[in-house]
Design an enzyme around this catalytic site. Sequence first.
Site, PDB file in Angstrom:
ATOM      1  N   HIS A 157       0.727  -1.258  -0.011  1.00 46.65           N
ATOM      2  CA  HIS A 157       0.104  -0.178   0.092  1.00 46.65           C
ATOM      3  C   HIS A 157       0.908   1.155   0.019  1.00 46.65           C
ATOM      4  O   HIS A 157       0.600   2.330   0.537  1.00 46.65           O
ATOM      5  CB  HIS A 157      -1.018   0.113   1.164  1.00 46.65           C
ATOM      6  N   SER A 278      15.305  20.928 -16.942  1.00 47.84           N
ATOM      7  CA  SER A 278      14.166  21.669 -17.345  1.00 47.84           C
ATOM      8  C   SER A 278      14.526  22.798 -17.960  1.00 47.84           C
ATOM      9  O   SER A 278      15.532  23.540 -17.850  1.00 47.84           O
ATOM     10  CB  SER A 278      13.421  21.931 -15.671  1.00 47.84           C
ATOM     11  N   LYS A 284      16.548  21.322 -11.809  1.00 48.08           N
ATOM     12  CA  LYS A 284      15.939  20.012 -12.110  1.00 48.08           C
ATOM     13  C   LYS A 284      16.838  18.912 -12.671  1.00 48.08           C
ATOM     14  O   LYS A 284      17.498  19.271 -13.580  1.00 48.08           O
ATOM     15  CB  LYS A 284      14.862  20.195 -13.004  1.00 48.08           C
ATOM     16  N   GLU A 291      10.090   7.421 -17.112  1.00 51.27           N
ATOM     17  CA  GLU A 291       8.704   7.857 -17.502  1.00 51.27           C
ATOM     18  C   GLU A 291       8.290   7.581 -18.656  1.00 51.27           C
ATOM     19  O   GLU A 291       7.221   7.204 -18.882  1.00 51.27           O
ATOM     20  CB  GLU A 291       8.682   9.470 -17.076  1.00 51.27           C
TER      21      GLU A 291
END
Length: 459
Positions: A157, A278, A284, A291
């Site tokens: 969980h 970024s 970043k 992804e």
Amino acid sequence: MTRKVWGGRFRGETDALVNKFNASIGFDWRLYAQDIEGSMAHCRMLAKQEIISDDEASLILEALGEIKGELDKGQFPLDDDYEDIHSLVEKALVDKIGAVGEKLHTGRSRNDQVALDVRLYERDALYRIVELIKEAQITLVRLAEDNFDLMMPGYTHMQRAQPVLVAHHLLAYFEMLKRDSERFRECIKRVNVLPLGSAALAGSTFDLDREMVSRELGFDRISENSMDAVSDRDFVLDFLFASSVLMMHLSRLSEELVIWSSQEFGFISISEAFCTGSSIMPQKKNPDLPELIRGKTGRVYGHLIALLTTMKGLPLTYNKDMQEDKEALFDAVDTVESCLEVMRQLLGEISFKGERLKKSAEEGFLVATDLADYLVGKGITFREAHEIVGKMVLFALEQEKELHELTLDEMKHFTRQIKQDVYEWLEPASSLDRRNMPGGTGPEVVKKSIAKAKQELKL
Ligand code: ARG
């Protein structure tokens, strides 16, 4: 002049819109090598069966070889007017050797031809993918071995649950890939059936030696029913299903890499070469690659559902709807191959942050189950032990302490059965050591799993 292989029955030219909409050459050019390989086998068989002469066969084979060379160099314009790769090759053949080239299609239809080409193409892809899976498995096992001493929190969980070895977590993905490899190898069995000789749908009036063609093209057997053979795209669906499950596994691993590399977790860092930045936020360092693998999973699922849907209402036998199988298959092949390759390399660019992982495994009551097991060892039933430890956790939470930070007196308040030896028992490392049972995360067992995996991979 029309280039249509079916022009005879038609009085005029095909409408330009129809040509464009109907054509598959824009994508099925990718079958050219398989198309020519299949045609060569068919041609040799026609000669052996004396349906064409040896001289004719030689001419055809030589010209097909030349066409293959020209297509390898990309020398044919992929004009919609050619309709598909089968017509293009035939047209090129007739252009080269004239009417003799027109004999190649004897006893054959584009319906069994396309089924053959797609099977050959998929078979090649399957062999490559099985190999790519193996390489990803090798990288996983090496990563597990290199980080064998590290522990981390295991989750259910998304809540900290119990300490596990990093290697155990990684080897879970080894198992998934092992099943994927099995699934793809199953596909090889089912794809390896020769449809050629089924012709349009009913078989052929010519005395074709299908077994010969099957042997030449390395098939295990010939199809049993001509109507099934030209209508069947189960083998593409099998491939898309196996690909979907594989992508699901890669996506889950990707998701973990994304989470682990976040500041919130800080379990791993991914090398700069495998991250991006970024355009606005100078600080970043983003995990774009996992992804993207996660993102591309959707398109592979999409191809599976699309083709299932395309096939569901089709009456026997061939229907043009089935031309839609190819873009799905090609894109799935490209996606699976690139994702496996990227994942393999990405896994080599990961470093685990041992201290941070260990600290996380020590916080959050991960040994609570172990404490309950300890009480069972002292003669308390598991349900009662669970209850006692639950209360201890609540108390520790109020005190803002971990279980091992409670004094013996504090613990004894919950049950007299707790003794000094509990502190050693509450060490996460001892929690791991107690799990040297088959399939557990104990270091001895995981070491054996690594050895077994290496043996399977012949490392
Ligand atoms: N381009 C077609 C396909 O991919 C080849 C088979 C065409 N057969 C036919 N009878 N029109 O499905």
